[in-house]
Design a protein around this motif. Structure first.
Motif, PDB file in Angstrom:
ATOM      1  N   SER A   1       0.760  -1.104   0.042  1.00  0.00           N
ATOM      2  CA  SER A   1      -0.090   0.109   0.000  1.00  0.00           C
ATOM      3  C   SER A   1       0.776   1.132  -0.010  1.00  0.00           C
ATOM      4  O   SER A   1       0.146   2.394  -0.181  1.00  0.00           O
ATOM      5  CB  SER A   1      -0.947   0.093   1.201  1.00  0.00           C
ATOM      6  OG  SER A   1      -0.449  -0.233   2.450  1.00  0.00           O
ATOM      7  N   PHE A   2       2.335   1.177   0.325  1.00  0.00           N
ATOM      8  CA  PHE A   2       3.074   2.266   0.394  1.00  0.00           C
ATOM      9  C   PHE A   2       4.205   2.010  -0.544  1.00  0.00           C
ATOM     10  O   PHE A   2       4.512   0.597  -0.794  1.00  0.00           O
ATOM     11  CB  PHE A   2       3.558   2.826   1.709  1.00  0.00           C
ATOM     12  CG  PHE A   2       4.178   1.675   2.315  1.00  0.00           C
ATOM     13  CD1 PHE A   2       5.556   1.613   2.342  1.00  0.00           C
ATOM     14  CD2 PHE A   2       3.300   0.894   2.998  1.00  0.00           C
ATOM     15  CE1 PHE A   2       6.130   0.365   3.136  1.00  0.00           C
ATOM     16  CE2 PHE A   2       3.992  -0.209   3.997  1.00  0.00           C
ATOM     17  CZ  PHE A   2       5.407  -0.349   3.770  1.00  0.00           C
ATOM     18  N   GLY A   3       5.013   2.865  -1.199  1.00  0.00           N
ATOM     19  CA  GLY A   3       6.101   2.606  -1.823  1.00  0.00           C
ATOM     20  C   GLY A   3       5.998   2.978  -3.391  1.00  0.00           C
ATOM     21  O   GLY A   3       4.707   3.175  -3.768  1.00  0.00           O
ATOM     22  N   ASN A   4       7.181   2.910  -4.060  1.00  0.00           N
ATOM     23  CA  ASN A   4       7.141   3.302  -5.225  1.00  0.00           C
ATOM     24  C   ASN A   4       6.433   1.916  -6.335  1.00  0.00           C
ATOM     25  O   ASN A   4       6.835   0.970  -5.902  1.00  0.00           O
ATOM     26  CB  ASN A   4       8.497   3.517  -5.936  1.00  0.00           C
ATOM     27  CG  ASN A   4       9.106   4.632  -5.185  1.00  0.00           C
ATOM     28  OD1 ASN A   4       8.348   5.679  -4.813  1.00  0.00           O
ATOM     29  ND2 ASN A   4      10.147   4.938  -4.936  1.00  0.00           N
ATOM     30  N   LYS A   5       6.267   2.461  -7.528  1.00  0.00           N
ATOM     31  CA  LYS A   5       5.745   1.197  -8.595  1.00  0.00           C
ATOM     32  C   LYS A   5       6.876   0.491  -8.730  1.00  0.00           C
ATOM     33  O   LYS A   5       7.999   0.969  -8.986  1.00  0.00           O
ATOM     34  CB  LYS A   5       5.160   1.875  -9.592  1.00  0.00           C
ATOM     35  CG  LYS A   5       3.670   2.591  -9.307  1.00  0.00           C
ATOM     36  CD  LYS A   5       3.183   2.852 -10.767  1.00  0.00           C
ATOM     37  CE  LYS A   5       1.741   3.314 -10.724  1.00  0.00           C
ATOM     38  NZ  LYS A   5       0.987   3.844 -11.835  1.00  0.00           N
ATOM     39  N   GLN A   6       6.581  -0.806  -9.146  1.00  0.00           N
ATOM     40  CA  GLN A   6       7.866  -1.459  -9.490  1.00  0.00           C
ATOM     41  C   GLN A   6       7.104  -3.162 -10.153  1.00  0.00           C
ATOM     42  O   GLN A   6       5.935  -3.096 -10.140  1.00  0.00           O
ATOM     43  CB  GLN A   6       8.638  -2.105  -8.434  1.00  0.00           C
ATOM     44  CG  GLN A   6       7.615  -3.219  -7.181  1.00  0.00           C
ATOM     45  CD  GLN A   6       8.553  -3.582  -6.321  1.00  0.00           C
ATOM     46  OE1 GLN A   6       8.840  -3.354  -5.278  1.00  0.00           O
ATOM     47  NE2 GLN A   6       8.811  -5.030  -6.669  1.00  0.00           N
ATOM     48  N   PRO A   7       7.858  -3.835 -10.776  1.00  0.00           N
ATOM     49  CA  PRO A   7       7.138  -5.055 -11.453  1.00  0.00           C
ATOM     50  C   PRO A   7       6.635  -5.921 -10.292  1.00  0.00           C
ATOM     51  O   PRO A   7       7.273  -6.084  -9.186  1.00  0.00           O
ATOM     52  CB  PRO A   7       8.570  -5.703 -12.081  1.00  0.00           C
ATOM     53  CG  PRO A   7       9.213  -4.704 -12.277  1.00  0.00           C
ATOM     54  CD  PRO A   7       9.338  -3.739 -11.346  1.00  0.00           C
ATOM     55  N   VAL A   8       5.398  -6.309 -10.678  1.00  0.00           N
ATOM     56  CA  VAL A   8       4.739  -7.135  -9.518  1.00  0.00           C
ATOM     57  C   VAL A   8       4.336  -8.311 -10.643  1.00  0.00           C
ATOM     58  O   VAL A   8       3.622  -8.081 -11.440  1.00  0.00           O
ATOM     59  CB  VAL A   8       3.371  -6.446  -8.830  1.00  0.00           C
ATOM     60  CG1 VAL A   8       2.709  -7.453  -8.035  1.00  0.00           C
ATOM     61  CG2 VAL A   8       4.199  -5.316  -7.995  1.00  0.00           C
ATOM     62  N   LEU A   9       4.117  -9.730  -9.885  1.00  0.00           N
ATOM     63  CA  LEU A   9       3.726 -10.597 -10.575  1.00  0.00           C
ATOM     64  C   LEU A   9       2.564 -11.381 -10.004  1.00  0.00           C
ATOM     65  O   LEU A   9       2.346 -11.105  -8.735  1.00  0.00           O
ATOM     66  CB  LEU A   9       4.882 -11.914 -10.507  1.00  0.00           C
ATOM     67  CG  LEU A   9       6.184 -11.625 -11.379  1.00  0.00           C
ATOM     68  CD1 LEU A   9       6.941 -12.500 -10.932  1.00  0.00           C
ATOM     69  CD2 LEU A   9       6.131 -11.074 -12.620  1.00  0.00           C
ATOM     70  N   TYR A  10       1.573 -11.565 -10.847  1.00  0.00           N
ATOM     71  CA  TYR A  10       0.388 -12.526 -10.316  1.00  0.00           C
ATOM     72  C   TYR A  10       0.444 -13.967 -10.613  1.00  0.00           C
ATOM     73  O   TYR A  10       0.411 -14.175 -11.830  1.00  0.00           O
ATOM     74  CB  TYR A  10      -0.868 -11.797 -10.662  1.00  0.00           C
ATOM     75  CG  TYR A  10      -1.333 -10.435 -10.089  1.00  0.00           C
ATOM     76  CD1 TYR A  10      -1.965 -10.241  -8.930  1.00  0.00           C
ATOM     77  CD2 TYR A  10      -0.585  -9.294 -10.374  1.00  0.00           C
ATOM     78  CE1 TYR A  10      -2.246  -9.106  -8.495  1.00  0.00           C
ATOM     79  CE2 TYR A  10      -0.701  -7.941  -9.952  1.00  0.00           C
ATOM     80  CZ  TYR A  10      -1.596  -8.063  -8.991  1.00  0.00           C
ATOM     81  OH  TYR A  10      -1.810  -6.775  -8.225  1.00  0.00           O
ATOM     82  N   LEU A  11       0.577 -14.710  -9.588  1.00  0.00           N
ATOM     83  CA  LEU A  11       0.600 -16.277  -9.882  1.00  0.00           C
ATOM     84  C   LEU A  11      -0.317 -16.961 -10.793  1.00  0.00           C
ATOM     85  O   LEU A  11      -1.580 -16.824 -10.438  1.00  0.00           O
ATOM     86  CB  LEU A  11       0.787 -16.840  -8.817  1.00  0.00           C
ATOM     87  CG  LEU A  11       1.238 -18.277  -8.760  1.00  0.00           C
ATOM     88  CD1 LEU A  11       2.785 -18.611  -9.248  1.00  0.00           C
ATOM     89  CD2 LEU A  11       1.097 -19.145  -7.290  1.00  0.00           C
ATOM     90  N   LEU A  12      -0.001 -17.660 -11.752  1.00  0.00           N
ATOM     91  CA  LEU A  12      -0.961 -18.403 -12.410  1.00  0.00           C
ATOM     92  C   LEU A  12      -0.719 -19.767 -12.333  1.00  0.00           C
ATOM     93  O   LEU A  12      -1.816 -20.584 -12.650  1.00  0.00           O
ATOM     94  CB  LEU A  12      -0.656 -17.979 -14.326  1.00  0.00           C
ATOM     95  CG  LEU A  12      -1.039 -16.475 -14.403  1.00  0.00           C
ATOM     96  CD1 LEU A  12      -0.503 -16.413 -16.126  1.00  0.00           C
ATOM     97  CD2 LEU A  12      -2.284 -16.160 -14.503  1.00  0.00           C
ATOM     98  N   GLY A  13       0.361 -20.183 -12.114  1.00  0.00           N
ATOM     99  CA  GLY A  13       0.517 -21.596 -11.948  1.00  0.00           C
ATOM    100  C   GLY A  13       2.173 -21.496 -11.335  1.00  0.00           C
ATOM    101  O   GLY A  13       2.862 -20.797 -11.486  1.00  0.00           O
TER     102      GLY A  13
END
Length: 313
Positions: A286-298
């Motif tokens: 909820s805080f901090g700079n934007k960065q790559p984030v992954l959403y698990l598919l498998g």
């Protein structure tokens, strides 16, 4: 205490001395004390007396490979007790021969760095590709300097990676500045909706994903990594990481991007897994700079790669 040994190699006037002076000797991990510099070839750029004295460097010149014997290195240790050893090697001598020499027990090879003159790279690729690539097969860091516009960076990368997939490769322009990779330089295809990242290319992807997230946004990425959850992280998140070397064996750290799921993610700490995830660029918390984030598919169990250390380029 181990005495680190650094080898810099490349053809005559390819920039070996500049690499030693401007890059290697400027690193934080260069220890105080005597640096023994073994010079096997003199180019246009030299080592002035004032420079050597200011860096506490002792220079020994070598004219013939046969001078590089076990007894020579033993005497070097006995006479100078160096904090580190730098060998500026003759690019026309076989690197394999140097690596086979018996060194003092306290000496330990820490890195092999190579330089290539970008103004002659195309000529070597067309006429002497095997000679050029053979010279670079043991190098961990390869700097292609003085690159003119239009140089075939992708062709050289492909030719090199076949023989030395773990090499960290940096291109510099005629102005000495690093040329940032484009999507044509990347060792994997980013044009489709699914991007498969080979084990050796994790470091390249890690850097490029942060610098150019638009190439990966909303796409599926697949790679092998180790599962890790930092203390305090929620159970529906973890970080798939790889051990990355930036300069030398003393500079190893785990790197990776946070991965989220809509349910708890179970795994054994440090387990090797194949991850499929959707790539986004946003705040991980909820805080901090934007960065790559992954959403698990498998995610599934994977075998440990033959080489578990990867590089940034």
């Amino acid at each position: 205490m181990k005495t680190p040994v650094f080898i810099c190699t490349g053809f005559l006037d390819s920039g070996k001395t500049t690499l030693v002076k401007d890059t290697l000797m400027e690193q934080e991990w260069i220890a105080p004390g005597i640096t023994l510099l073994i010079l096997c070839e003199e180019g246009e750029v030299g080592y002035p007396k004032e420079y050597l004295e200011s860096r506490e460097m002792v220079l020994l010149k070598i004219d013939e490979f046969d001078q590089l014997s076990p007894s020579f290195f033993k005497n070097c240790e006995k006479n100078y007790h160096p904090a580190q050893v730098v060998i500026e090697y003759n690019g026309m001598w076989k690197l394999e021969d140097l690596l086979c020499i018996r060194y003092p027990k306290s000496w330990e090879l820490q890195g092999i760095y190579s330089t290539v003159n970008g103004t002659t790279l195309d000529m070597y690729l067309k006429n002497m590709k095997n000679v050029l690539i053979e010279q670079l097969t043991e190098s961990e860091l390869i700097v292609v300097n003085r690159c003119p516009k239009g140089i075939d960076r992708s062709g050289f990368r492909r030719a090199l990676k076949v023989q030395n997939p773990m090499a960290q490769l940096i291109f510099e322009g005629l102005d000495g500045r690093i040329i940032q990779p484009t999507k044509e330089d990347l060792p994997y295809d980013v044009k489709g909706e699914k991007i498969q990242i080979a084990s050796a290319d994790f470091g390249i992807w890690y850097v490029d994903a942060y610098d150019h997230p638009e190439l990966y946004l909303h796409k599926e990425v697949e790679f092998v990594a180790q599962a890790f959850r930092p203390k305090g992280m929620e159970e529906n998140m973890f970080v798939p990481v790889r051990k990355i070397m930036t300069c030398c064996a003393d500079d190893l750290k785990f790197y990776g991007y946070p991965c989220k799921s809509d349910r708890p993610i179970g795994f054994k700490k440090g387990a090797w897994v194949k991850v499929r995830a959707r790539f986004e660029y946003e705040q991980a918390v909820s805080f901090g700079n934007k960065q790559p984030v992954l959403y698990l598919l498998g995610m599934e169990t994977a075998a440990k790669p033959e080489e578990d250390v990867v590089y940034l380029m």
